[in-house]
Design an enzyme around this catalytic site. Structure first.
Site, mmCIF file in Angstrom:
data_model
loop_
_atom_site.group_PDB
_atom_site.id
_atom_site.type_symbol
_atom_site.label_atom_id
_atom_site.label_comp_id
_atom_site.label_asym_id
_atom_site.label_seq_id
_atom_site.Cartn_x
_atom_site.Cartn_y
_atom_site.Cartn_z
ATOM 1 N N ASP A 166 0.848 -1.192 0.000
ATOM 2 C CA ASP A 166 0.000 0.000 0.000
ATOM 3 C C ASP A 166 0.884 1.242 0.000
ATOM 4 O O ASP A 166 2.088 1.167 0.233
ATOM 5 C CB ASP A 166 -0.954 0.017 1.206
ATOM 6 C CG ASP A 166 -0.237 -0.344 2.502
ATOM 7 O OD1 ASP A 166 0.911 0.118 2.696
ATOM 8 O OD2 ASP A 166 -0.805 -1.082 3.311
ATOM 9 N N ASP A 190 1.256 5.118 1.565
ATOM 10 C CA ASP A 190 0.846 6.051 2.607
ATOM 11 C C ASP A 190 1.331 7.454 2.263
ATOM 12 O O ASP A 190 2.327 7.636 1.552
ATOM 13 C CB ASP A 190 1.415 5.636 3.961
ATOM 14 C CG ASP A 190 0.862 4.304 4.432
ATOM 15 O OD1 ASP A 190 -0.244 3.930 3.994
ATOM 16 O OD2 ASP A 190 1.547 3.623 5.222
ATOM 17 N N ASP A 210 9.552 5.543 13.450
ATOM 18 C CA ASP A 210 10.270 4.530 14.218
ATOM 19 C C ASP A 210 11.677 4.265 13.698
ATOM 20 O O ASP A 210 12.660 4.552 14.373
ATOM 21 C CB ASP A 210 9.459 3.236 14.282
ATOM 22 C CG ASP A 210 8.916 2.794 12.931
ATOM 23 O OD1 ASP A 210 9.360 3.333 11.894
ATOM 24 O OD2 ASP A 210 8.058 1.898 12.894
#
EC number: 2.7.7.19
Length: 472
Positions: free
Chosen positions: A87, A89, A169
């Site tokens: 996907d 983002d 992260d």
């Protein structure tokens, strides 16, 4: 202050990595006054045809409305690795309430981390506003909330793209694709880490794991998926902080389990989970069963995950029901053994009772939606029925909607070392045999012969029966 510490960490990392990658930096990127690198399209060589059309439409719509918009995270990481992203983002300067007004088929989701989902048919493009650090005086308690353990409970503090990069992260996930000139913005040295197959946490790993314990699972998943080495400072705190997984909601952990074990790298993910002591917090019963010498527990787990990886590589479908049925099969057998001495239930009701207890214990760790837990029960029940093949039973079992999954589990059980007397081979041969050969394959157990039908005595008609005359 967390933001100041993160900025200092970035500057130190950039100084230390500049000597290692001086040649690459000079030839493939340009440093800016803001401290990030801009990698040109000629250097990163991501073909534009690999960019998702719908994601590009969303970015262009945001920019036309005066906002910043970038493709970000895993999609850029995977494209640079030559992989097809699952996907795409988007990160934007627009606040969620501003962005949702731009899209007819957009809707806001989430409270802890408010996001915009823009739907194009079955495809969903996820849009997130740039996040900032929580240690800001003007931030209200409604915008950010942190537990005593350090875990972020609400994260709707908005900032700039630089702040957003520091809040991500891992360095390899802090890469932003600028559609204006098709360059990549690198704020944390992720481009070099990607080239060096290195997974590195942005900021202090201990604090970042406390903010969101799921990051420990993500470290294991990315190491398995990408074949990366986890930097020592990123890896060292995981085993000690693994108990923080108990603070994560079971529903969220279910989603993470699917990403770990049903994305084509399940066997490698399992190895990483065991390496860091994380598996026990996802499947505590299966982890306890590993200590048993009675069953080939780990062999079945590994075979099931390898089977799932192979099916995905072949483009075949997989279901979480089969995965949970396989991973919890021997915990189910152990529970049945525990219940047998004090229960007078027949085998099938006994299995149902044990299944209720095992699944009940499991959902306290990883929630299993009913659309999956019901098939799990059926797959387990068929393991009792598959040995009964006399008469028409075999053909009836093959018509069961869970037969194929149950047959696959039967194969894995026998291939893992469980002694089933060649039952899986019998079912393999039976499925391809013609009707004549199938009749010859039927077992001739005397104990399981079909019972003779009892002849029913004709009912005597009462003497005063006037049924014939009533209609005349």
């Amino acid at each position: 202050m967390l933001a100041a510490a993160l900025i200092a960490w970035i500057l130190i990392r950039k100084r230390s990595s500049s000597t290692e990658t001086e040649t690459d930096t000079a030839t493939s990127s340009a440093a800016t006054e803001s401290g990030y690198r801009r990698i040109s399209e000629a250097d990163h060589q991501i073909p534009r045809r690999y960019l998702d059309d719908n994601a590009m439409k969303v970015v262009y719509r945001l920019e036309d409305a005066g906002h910043e918009g970038y493709l970000v995270g895993g999609c850029i990481r995977d494209l640079l690795r030559g992989l097809k992203p699952k996907d795409f983002d988007i990160a934007t300067s627009a606040h969620p309430e501003e962005a949702v007004e731009l899209f007819r088929r957009g809707r806001l989701i989430g409270r802890r981390f408010k996001l915009l989902h823009v739907r194009f048919g079955r495809e969903v493009i996820e849009v997130a506003t740039f996040r900032a650090s929580h240690d800001q005086d003007e931030v209200s308690r409604d915008q950010a909330r942190t537990a005593e353990t350090g875990m972020i409970l609400r994260d709707n503090v908005y900032g700039t793209i630089e702040e957003d990069a520091l809040r991500r992260d891992f360095t390899v996930n802090a890469l932003y694709y600028d559609v204006k000139d098709h360059s990549i913005l690198d704020f944390a040295g992720g481009y070099d880490d990607l080239k060096n197959n290195r997974l590195r946490m942005i900021g202090d790993a201990n604090a970042r794991y406390r903010e969101d314990p799921v990051r420990m699972l993500r470290a294991a998943r990315f190491a398995a998926k990408l074949g990366f080495d986890i930097e020592s400072e990123t890896a060292n705190p995981i085993r000690e902080l693994a108990p923080l997984m108990r603070n994560v909601s079971p529903a969220r952990l279910f989603d993470e389990v699917l990403k770990l074990l049903q994305s084509g790298h399940g066997e490698a993910s399992y190895r990483q989970l065991q390496r860091f002591g994380l598996f026990q917090y996802l499947f505590p019963l299966a982890d306890q069963a590993l200590e048993s010498d009675e069953f080939p527990v780990e062999t079945l787990i590994v075979n099931a995950l390898c089977n799932t990886d192979r099916r995905l590589a072949q483009g075949k479908s997989v279901t979480p029901a089969f995965l949970f049925a396989a991973l919890l099969w021997y915990p189910l057998q152990q529970r049945i053994r525990e219940l047998e001495p004090t229960s007078d239930l027949p085998p099938l009701p006994l299995l149902h009772e044990a299944a209720n207890q095992v699944l009940g214990d499991q959902v306290r760790c990883t929630a299993i939606p009913r659309r999956f837990s019901t098939p799990v029960r059926e797959i387990w029940e068929l393991q009792l029925r598959l040995p009964r093949r006399q008469g028409k039973r075999a053909d009836q079992l093959m018509e069961h909607p869970r037969f194929r999954a149950a047959y696959d589990l039967l194969l894995l059980r026998e291939n893992s070392g469980e002694d089933l007397g060649g039952l899986s081979q019998w079912w393999t041969d039976y499925q391809v045999a013609n009707p004549v050969n199938r009749r010859e394959m039927m077992p001739s157990d005397l104990d399981d012969k079909p019972k003779r039908k009892r002849r029913r005595r004709p009912r005597k008609r009462p003497a005063n029966d006037q049924s014939q005359s009533q209609g005349e």
